[in-house]
Scaffold this active site. Structure first.
Site, mmCIF file in Angstrom:
data_model
loop_
_atom_site.group_PDB
_atom_site.id
_atom_site.type_symbol
_atom_site.label_atom_id
_atom_site.label_comp_id
_atom_site.label_asym_id
_atom_site.label_seq_id
_atom_site.Cartn_x
_atom_site.Cartn_y
_atom_site.Cartn_z
ATOM 1 N N CYS A 101 0.743 -0.969 -0.062
ATOM 2 C CA CYS A 101 0.153 -0.048 0.009
ATOM 3 C C CYS A 101 0.711 0.915 0.073
ATOM 4 O O CYS A 101 1.783 1.400 0.716
ATOM 5 C CB CYS A 101 -0.838 -0.029 1.382
ATOM 6 S SG CYS A 101 -2.032 1.397 1.454
ATOM 7 N N HIS A 143 -8.993 -3.934 -2.436
ATOM 8 C CA HIS A 143 -8.288 -3.100 -1.494
ATOM 9 C C HIS A 143 -8.470 -1.595 -1.637
ATOM 10 O O HIS A 143 -8.499 -0.846 -0.456
ATOM 11 C CB HIS A 143 -6.533 -3.163 -1.990
ATOM 12 C CG HIS A 143 -5.577 -2.466 -1.207
ATOM 13 N ND1 HIS A 143 -4.452 -3.012 -0.539
ATOM 14 C CD2 HIS A 143 -5.395 -1.110 -1.169
ATOM 15 C CE1 HIS A 143 -3.809 -2.209 0.181
ATOM 16 N NE2 HIS A 143 -4.228 -0.807 -0.596
ATOM 17 N N GLU A 144 -8.790 -0.969 -2.597
ATOM 18 C CA GLU A 144 -9.001 0.221 -2.874
ATOM 19 C C GLU A 144 -10.422 0.750 -2.388
ATOM 20 O O GLU A 144 -10.657 1.955 -1.610
ATOM 21 C CB GLU A 144 -8.928 1.044 -4.343
ATOM 22 C CG GLU A 144 -7.594 0.792 -5.062
ATOM 23 C CD GLU A 144 -6.325 1.173 -4.143
ATOM 24 O OE1 GLU A 144 -6.550 2.208 -3.432
ATOM 25 O OE2 GLU A 144 -5.229 0.514 -4.263
ATOM 26 N N HIS A 147 -10.231 1.493 1.449
ATOM 27 C CA HIS A 147 -9.686 2.668 1.861
ATOM 28 C C HIS A 147 -10.767 3.678 1.835
ATOM 29 O O HIS A 147 -10.677 4.525 2.668
ATOM 30 C CB HIS A 147 -8.555 3.421 0.650
ATOM 31 C CG HIS A 147 -7.233 2.815 0.911
ATOM 32 N ND1 HIS A 147 -6.492 3.123 1.895
ATOM 33 C CD2 HIS A 147 -6.426 2.125 -0.052
ATOM 34 C CE1 HIS A 147 -5.202 2.609 1.848
ATOM 35 N NE2 HIS A 147 -5.199 2.007 0.615
#
Ligand code: NI
Length: 174
Positions: A101, A143-144, A147
């Site tokens: 990351c 993953h994004e 966020h």
């Protein structure tokens, strides 16, 4: 285009919920922001980047994979910019995922992600998009999206035994 400052783990903004993007999407300022976000991702050799990583708490991320020195062994995928994204898991299949990351530099960790997903949202022109993704593209999208909800990869790790510096990852884990 500008390279934006990527904030690092410990910055409180990385733990906040991002807000939906509304009518501002088509504004010159927001379109410039999207250009800068893409430029920053490419400059940092990221596979993806989400707006909170540059301290903008809006639900947008971008992802792309081609000739990336940080991930030389991964499949390529085209540039996606997704506004107000949602993910549907197509089935229960999970896949091991070694992730890094830009907000946790030089660290890798192993976790599990869903293998097959549908990514929905709107594109930067405001049109609906729907993409069926698998493999690394599906992993990056998950993953994004995390966020945008204040979740970091370490939160998804079942064990800290694979929390690894990049150098040790390359030495012992590939
Ligand atoms: Ni990240």
């Amino acid at each position: 285009m500008a390279v934006l400052e990527v904030i690092k783990m410990g910055h409180p903004s990385l733990r906040k919920q991002s807000q939906a993007v509304g009518d501002e999407l088509l504004s010159f300022e927001f379109q410039t922001f999207i250009d800068d976000l893409i430029h920053t991702m490419r400059h940092q050799n990221g596979a993806g980047i989400a707006a909170p990583q540059v301290n903008v708490l809006k639900r947008v991320f971008t992802m792309e994979m081609k000739n990336n020195p940080r991930y030389p062994d991964r499949n390529t995928f085209p540039l996606y910019t997704i506004i107000n994204p949602e993910i549907e898991y197509i089935d229960d299949q999970l896949t091991d995922s070694w992730e890094g990351c830009l907000s946790i530099p030089n660290i890798r960790g192993k976790l599990q992600r869903y293998k097959n997903i549908v990514l929905r949202g709107i594109d930067r022109e405001g049109s609906p998009i729907e993409e069926q993704l698998d493999g690394f593209a599906a992993i990056v999208a998950q993953h994004e999206l995390d966020h945008l909800n204040g979740i970091l990869l370490i939160d998804r790790m079942k064990s800290m035994e694979t929390l690894t510096f990049q150098e040790e990852y390359e030495k012992y884990w590939i």
